[in-house]
Write a protein that holds these residues in place. Sequence first.
Motif, PDB file in Angstrom:
ATOM      1  N   ASP A  56       0.810  -1.224   0.000  1.00 33.80           N
ATOM      2  CA  ASP A  56       0.000   0.000   0.000  1.00 33.80           C
ATOM      3  C   ASP A  56       0.844   1.275   0.000  1.00 33.80           C
ATOM      4  OD1 ASP A  56      -2.344  -1.575   0.261  1.00 33.80           O
ATOM      5  OD2 ASP A  56      -2.112  -1.597   2.455  1.00 33.80           O
ATOM      6  N   LEU A  57       2.147   1.131   0.132  1.00 29.66           N
ATOM      7  CA  LEU A  57       2.995   2.312   0.313  1.00 29.66           C
ATOM      8  C   LEU A  57       2.972   3.256  -0.884  1.00 29.66           C
ATOM      9  CD1 LEU A  57       5.994   0.828   2.300  1.00 29.66           C
ATOM     10  CD2 LEU A  57       4.004   2.089   3.146  1.00 29.66           C
ATOM     11  N   SER A  58       2.823   2.743  -2.099  1.00 29.64           N
ATOM     12  CA  SER A  58       2.759   3.647  -3.260  1.00 29.64           C
ATOM     13  C   SER A  58       1.493   4.490  -3.219  1.00 29.64           C
ATOM     14  CB  SER A  58       2.846   2.863  -4.573  1.00 29.64           C
ATOM     15  OG  SER A  58       1.687   2.084  -4.782  1.00 29.64           O
ATOM     16  N   VAL A  59       0.399   3.919  -2.718  1.00 26.07           N
ATOM     17  CA  VAL A  59      -0.856   4.679  -2.583  1.00 26.07           C
ATOM     18  C   VAL A  59      -0.683   5.757  -1.513  1.00 26.07           C
ATOM     19  CG1 VAL A  59      -3.307   4.561  -2.012  1.00 26.07           C
ATOM     20  CG2 VAL A  59      -2.258   2.717  -3.309  1.00 26.07           C
ATOM     21  N   ALA A  60      -0.091   5.389  -0.375  1.00 30.07           N
ATOM     22  CA  ALA A  60       0.135   6.361   0.699  1.00 30.07           C
ATOM     23  C   ALA A  60       1.049   7.485   0.214  1.00 30.07           C
ATOM     24  CB  ALA A  60       0.741   5.668   1.919  1.00 30.07           C
ATOM     25  N   GLN A  61       2.075   7.145  -0.556  1.00 34.45           N
ATOM     26  CA  GLN A  61       2.974   8.169  -1.092  1.00 34.45           C
ATOM     27  C   GLN A  61       2.212   9.104  -2.032  1.00 34.45           C
ATOM     28  OE1 GLN A  61       6.339   6.632  -3.258  1.00 34.45           O
ATOM     29  NE2 GLN A  61       7.325   8.627  -3.363  1.00 34.45           N
ATOM     30  N   GLU A  62       1.341   8.550  -2.853  1.00 34.96           N
ATOM     31  CA  GLU A  62       0.553   9.380  -3.763  1.00 34.96           C
ATOM     32  C   GLU A  62      -0.424  10.263  -2.988  1.00 34.96           C
ATOM     33  OE1 GLU A  62      -2.062   8.455  -7.699  1.00 34.96           O
ATOM     34  OE2 GLU A  62      -0.161   7.389  -7.463  1.00 34.96           O
ATOM     35  N   MET A  63      -0.996   9.741  -1.904  1.00 38.40           N
ATOM     36  CA  MET A  63      -1.877  10.556  -1.061  1.00 38.40           C
ATOM     37  C   MET A  63      -1.106  11.737  -0.482  1.00 38.40           C
ATOM     38  SD  MET A  63      -4.118   7.682   0.984  1.00 38.40           S
ATOM     39  CE  MET A  63      -5.073   8.905   1.914  1.00 38.40           C
TER      40      MET A  63
END
Length: 122
Positions: A56-63
Motif C-alpha cells: 500500500d505504500l505507493s498509494v500512501a505516497q501518492e496521497m
Amino acid sequence: MDFYCDQVLSGQIAVRRVAETEQVLAFHHTQPYWPVHIVIIPKRHISSLAALEPGDLSVAQEMLSVAAELCRKITHDHGGCRLSSNSGDYQSTKHLHFYLHHGPRLRDEHGTPITQQLAEKA
C-alpha cells in the motif's frame, strides 16, 4: 458500510473534486467541519493508516503528494492548514482518509454545529 467506497467512489454522492490521480481522489467534505475541509482518499479500500501494508505504500505516497500540492495552495491562499488522519476508535469511516483543513472549527466531533452549542448554553 464504507462511505467512501460505497457512496463517493461509486458516484452515488456527487462531490466537488479538487484533485485526482490514478490512485487518489481529493474533494471538498460534504459536511465540512472547517471553512476549508478537503478529504483525500485512496481509490481502493484501505481501512486505516494503521492497516497499511508494504503493498500500500505507493498509494500512501501518492496521497501525501496530493496533500502536499493542496497544502501549498491552501497555505498560499489562507496562510496555513493542517493535515490529519484518524485511526481505530477515532475513525468514524473505516477507510483511510486524510483531512486537510483551515480555519476555526464549525462542528464538534459528533457533527453538531458549534454555533448551535453556544446558543444552547446561553
